[in-house]
Scaffold this motif. Structure first.
Motif, PDB file in Angstrom:
ATOM      1  N   GLY A 188     -23.707  20.993  31.649  1.00 25.50           N
ATOM      2  CA  GLY A 188     -23.100  22.183  32.229  1.00 25.50           C
ATOM      3  C   GLY A 188     -23.148  23.376  31.287  1.00 25.50           C
ATOM      4  O   GLY A 188     -22.973  23.258  30.081  1.00 25.50           O
ATOM      5  N   VAL A 189     -23.358  24.538  31.885  1.00 25.24           N
ATOM      6  CA  VAL A 189     -23.501  25.750  31.088  1.00 25.24           C
ATOM      7  C   VAL A 189     -22.141  26.208  30.551  1.00 25.24           C
ATOM      8  O   VAL A 189     -22.050  26.822  29.496  1.00 25.24           O
ATOM      9  N   TRP A 190     -21.085  25.886  31.250  1.00 22.12           N
ATOM     10  CA  TRP A 190     -19.757  26.329  30.818  1.00 22.12           C
ATOM     11  C   TRP A 190     -19.364  25.652  29.511  1.00 22.12           C
ATOM     12  O   TRP A 190     -18.902  26.299  28.573  1.00 22.12           O
ATOM     13  N   ASN A 191     -19.579  24.331  29.434  1.00 20.38           N
ATOM     14  CA  ASN A 191     -19.330  23.621  28.188  1.00 20.38           C
ATOM     15  C   ASN A 191     -20.170  24.206  27.067  1.00 20.38           C
ATOM     16  O   ASN A 191     -19.684  24.419  25.956  1.00 20.38           O
ATOM     17  N   ASP A 192     -21.440  24.469  27.363  1.00 18.20           N
ATOM     18  CA  ASP A 192     -22.337  24.985  26.337  1.00 18.20           C
ATOM     19  C   ASP A 192     -21.850  26.329  25.804  1.00 18.20           C
ATOM     20  O   ASP A 192     -21.856  26.581  24.606  1.00 18.20           O
ATOM     21  N   MET A 193     -21.402  27.177  26.732  1.00 17.66           N
ATOM     22  CA  MET A 193     -20.922  28.490  26.299  1.00 17.66           C
ATOM     23  C   MET A 193     -19.660  28.369  25.445  1.00 17.66           C
ATOM     24  O   MET A 193     -19.536  29.023  24.423  1.00 17.66           O
ATOM     25  N   LEU A 194     -18.743  27.520  25.882  1.00 18.27           N
ATOM     26  CA  LEU A 194     -17.481  27.396  25.142  1.00 18.27           C
ATOM     27  C   LEU A 194     -17.700  26.745  23.785  1.00 18.27           C
ATOM     28  O   LEU A 194     -17.073  27.127  22.797  1.00 18.27           O
ATOM     29  N   VAL A 195     -18.604  25.757  23.719  1.00 20.20           N
ATOM     30  CA  VAL A 195     -18.793  25.020  22.473  1.00 20.20           C
ATOM     31  C   VAL A 195     -19.718  25.782  21.526  1.00 20.20           C
ATOM     32  O   VAL A 195     -19.381  26.018  20.371  1.00 20.20           O
ATOM     33  N   ASN A 196     -20.895  26.184  22.036  1.00 17.71           N
ATOM     34  CA  ASN A 196     -21.919  26.699  21.134  1.00 17.71           C
ATOM     35  C   ASN A 196     -21.938  28.221  21.007  1.00 17.71           C
ATOM     36  O   ASN A 196     -22.446  28.740  20.026  1.00 17.71           O
ATOM     37  N   TRP A 197     -21.435  28.942  21.990  1.00 13.84           N
ATOM     38  CA  TRP A 197     -21.437  30.404  21.892  1.00 13.84           C
ATOM     39  C   TRP A 197     -20.153  30.920  21.269  1.00 13.84           C
ATOM     40  O   TRP A 197     -20.166  31.625  20.301  1.00 13.84           O
ATOM     41  N   PHE A 198     -19.045  30.549  21.927  1.00 17.01           N
ATOM     42  CA  PHE A 198     -17.774  31.146  21.537  1.00 17.01           C
ATOM     43  C   PHE A 198     -16.965  30.257  20.599  1.00 17.01           C
ATOM     44  O   PHE A 198     -15.954  30.688  20.068  1.00 17.01           O
ATOM     45  N   HIS A 199     -17.407  29.009  20.432  1.00 20.42           N
ATOM     46  CA  HIS A 199     -16.701  28.060  19.553  1.00 20.42           C
ATOM     47  C   HIS A 199     -15.219  27.983  19.880  1.00 20.42           C
ATOM     48  O   HIS A 199     -14.375  27.979  18.981  1.00 20.42           O
ATOM     49  N   ILE A 200     -14.903  27.967  21.175  1.00 16.39           N
ATOM     50  CA  ILE A 200     -13.497  27.892  21.569  1.00 16.39           C
ATOM     51  C   ILE A 200     -13.023  26.441  21.542  1.00 16.39           C
ATOM     52  O   ILE A 200     -11.899  26.152  21.141  1.00 16.39           O
ATOM     53  N   ILE A 201     -13.879  25.533  21.976  1.00 14.45           N
ATOM     54  CA  ILE A 201     -13.520  24.115  21.935  1.00 14.45           C
ATOM     55  C   ILE A 201     -14.543  23.386  21.063  1.00 14.45           C
ATOM     56  O   ILE A 201     -15.712  23.774  21.010  1.00 14.45           O
ATOM     57  N   PRO A 202     -14.101  22.340  20.351  1.00 17.47           N
ATOM     58  CA  PRO A 202     -15.010  21.643  19.436  1.00 17.47           C
ATOM     59  C   PRO A 202     -16.075  20.818  20.144  1.00 17.47           C
ATOM     60  O   PRO A 202     -17.205  20.718  19.689  1.00 17.47           O
TER      61      PRO A 202
END
Lengths: 296, 302
Positions: B136-150
């Motif tokens: 999923g792109v949402w996980n990718d954005m949160l993890v790898n772009w914004f580093h919001i979740i580990p």
């Protein structure tokens, strides 16, 4: 609202040069957010639909496919293996017929409710506005039994009649507010010239109402094209399904091998007609929606 | 005499023109509801071999004690309230943005309407894919772009996040509808009101609170009324995205009705569920309507 103070006290050129234009920055940030928010999910679906399976399930997400990751195979599969053109035609047929039927029945009723002071007018209008609040799930059970009882299961009438009805309140409200804005002189002079109501409707009013009919028709078409629960329960024969149902059931049976590519392609194919409608008729859609809910 | 005759004929024509529409509406709206009221007094399921047997209020007694029903109502209420709050906030923001003058406004406006026009079932597919736990792109954005979740979250596999995901998808889909209605309200406010207010020394925030909000209140109320009814009956989005799962965490009352009828073939009980859901809906609309009317007379607005 944010532009209001400026014309009254024009700031000196000096202070304007030093000040950071926060208001403009905020506005453009909001504009960019609106565009990304609205277009992001459909764009992602479009990008997914033209990627090879390897690129779709790559370890790190591929955003823009490179040349060797680019493919139309999902669309080819959709129209060969999954026969999606059939579902498109089904959706098109049901939506167009129900829209025409709805306009044909709803517009005259709207005229009568706007102009000919008939007894019970207020009651009819109140009911029309009230039923717009009924969720379809409350209707589907009774209608399902009716469909079974009358043997209409797997007959397009089982969709066309409900779709005509669910678009009826909108048609009546939008058309009625349109008729109320028409100048009454025309009808008065037509009456003096000896036209009866039906002749007058057909020969004088109808040509003038075409724009409003188009507006209502577009909205009715959208609602009919998008409807899900009736299409899911009243039509079980594979070759008669409409596109939202066919797409939702595409590979939905096995959890382990989800056909992401074809699913994305199906979403694109099913939404494309509506994207085109919105591109061409944005103004009319807005007009119709506001007239149908606000003025009613 | 002739005047009367003409009036009478006009009336009759009026009724002829209206009756087909009324009949279609009665058939599709009134009949199923009346049918549900009657059928809820019967038991008609596999234990009666799908024949109708009168059972009085048995279905309602069963319903009152049915934990699955009440939890589905609770889920629906949470979904509805949270969705509406976000839709109103975002919709107002987008409407205010679209009300500004800027280059490319026509394009932005078209983009903003798009979510409303797209089929919910297909949009649910899109969001299911966006929230995919593996690709999923949402996980990718949160993890790898914004580093919001580990690390990746299983959005649709976790009871709490599944509800969040379903609400997010609904907010995306229907915010444009709210924005369209509110924009119409904003555009009907005369500009000189703001100018006069600014001369009096009001800040933009003050004029928003004192002019904009009160004047678009009718549009806000109507948008919320429509959205409430539609959110309360939400079906296709949830069915396609989560199927009511995981473990019933996103099972809305509509999905429960659907399951009762289509999977368990329990028509009598399904009818009782329809009746109670209908009554809850009517009650909320009536209470909201009354309190709105009361607050209007209290503040003296219209």
């Amino acid at each position: 609202m944010t532009t209001a103070p400026q014309p009254i006290t024009p700031p000196s050129s000096e202070s304007q040069g030093n000040r950071i234009p926060w208001q403009r920055i905020a506005m453009w940030a909001a504009v960019i957010f609106t565009v990304l928010f609205s277009l992001g999910p459909p764009m992602w679906e479009l990008l997914t639909s033209i990627k090879t399976n390897d690129a779709i399930t790559a370890d790190s997400v591929v955003y823009i496919p490179s040349w060797d990751q680019f493919t139309f195979e999902h669309y080819v599969q959709l129209f060969t293996l999954n026969q999606f053109h059939i579902y498109i035609l089904n959706s098109l047929f049901v939506a167009v017929v129900s829209t025409l039927l709805c306009l044909g029945i709803g517009a005259p009723a709207a005229y009568a409710l706007a102009r000919l002071r008939i007894p019970g007018e207020r009651l009819v209008l109140t009911c029309v506005m009230g039923v717009t609040l009924f969720p379809y799930i409350l209707l589907f059970l009774g209608l399902l039994r009716l469909v079974q009882f009358t043997g209409l299961a797997n007959n397009y009438l089982a969709l066309i009649i409900p779709y005509t009805a669910i678009n009826m309140p909108l048609t009546i409200l939008v058309m009625r507010s349109f008729f109320q804005q028409l100048p009454k002189d025309l009808e008065d002079s037509a009456k003096i010239d000896g036209y009866n109501v039906l002749q007058m409707l057909w020969q004088i009013i109808l040509p003038m109402t075409l724009p409003a009919l188009v507006t209502t028709g577009i909205l009715a078409f959208i609602f009919a094209w998008n409807e899900f629960i009736f299409a899911l329960t009243f039509i079980t024969q594979e070759s008669m399904k409409t596109i939202p149902v066919a797409a939702a059931q595409l590979g939905g049976t096995s959890l382990f091998e989800v056909p992401y590519g074809p699913l994305a392609a199906a979403t694109v194919v099913g939404t494309l007609p509506l994207v085109i409608l919105v591109l061409f008729f944005q103004r009319k859609i807005v007009q119709g929606l506001t007239a149908g809910s606000v003025k009613g | 005499m002739t005047q009367d005759y003409i009036r009478q004929r006009e009336r009759r024509t009026g009724w002829y023109l209206t009756i087909p529409a009324v009949l279609v509406l009665l058939l599709v709206y009134a009949y199923p509801i009346i049918w549900a009221f009657v059928s809820s007094l019967f038991t008609e399921n596999l234990s009666t071999n799908l024949t109708r047997e009168f059972s009085g209020f048995d279905n309602y007694v069963r319903l009152a004690l049915d934990g699955r029903f009440w939890s589905s109502i609770w889920n629906t209420a949470v979904f509805t309230v949270v969705s509406l709050i976000f839709e109103l906030g975002l919709g107002l923001g987008i409407a205010l943005t679209l009300d500004q003058g800027f280059r490319g406004r026509g394009f932005v406006r078209t983009a903003a309407i798009l979510p409303w026009a797209l089929p919910t079932a297909l949009i649910a597919l899109a969001w299911r894919w966006i929230f995919n736990d593996q690709f999923g792109v949402w996980n990718d954005m949160l993890v790898n772009w914004f580093h919001i979740i580990p690390e990746s979250i299983s959005w649709l596999g976790d009871p709490f996040w599944a509800m969040v995901a379903v609400i997010a998808a609904d907010v995306w889909k229907t915010t444009s509808f709210v924005a369209i209605l509110l924009l119409a309200g904003l555009q009907s406010i005369p500009q000189d009101l703001y100018e006069a207010h600014a001369i009096d020394g009001a800040s933009p925030w003050q004029s928003f609170r004192q002019i904009t909000l009160p004047l678009i209140m009718p549009q806000i109320l109507i948008a919320m009324l429509f959205r409430f009814a539609l959110a309360f009956g939400i079906f296709d989005l949830v069915l396609v995205m989560t199927g009511g799962g995981p473990g019933g965490a996103t099972e809305m009352v509509s999905l429960y009705i659907y399951d009762t009828v289509m999977r368990y073939l329990d028509f009598g009980y399904g009818a009782a569920l329809v009746v109670v859901t209908f009554l809850i809906l009517i009650a909320v609309v009536a209470i909201a309507g009354l309190s709105i009317a009361k607050s209007r007379t209290a503040t003296g607005v219209e």
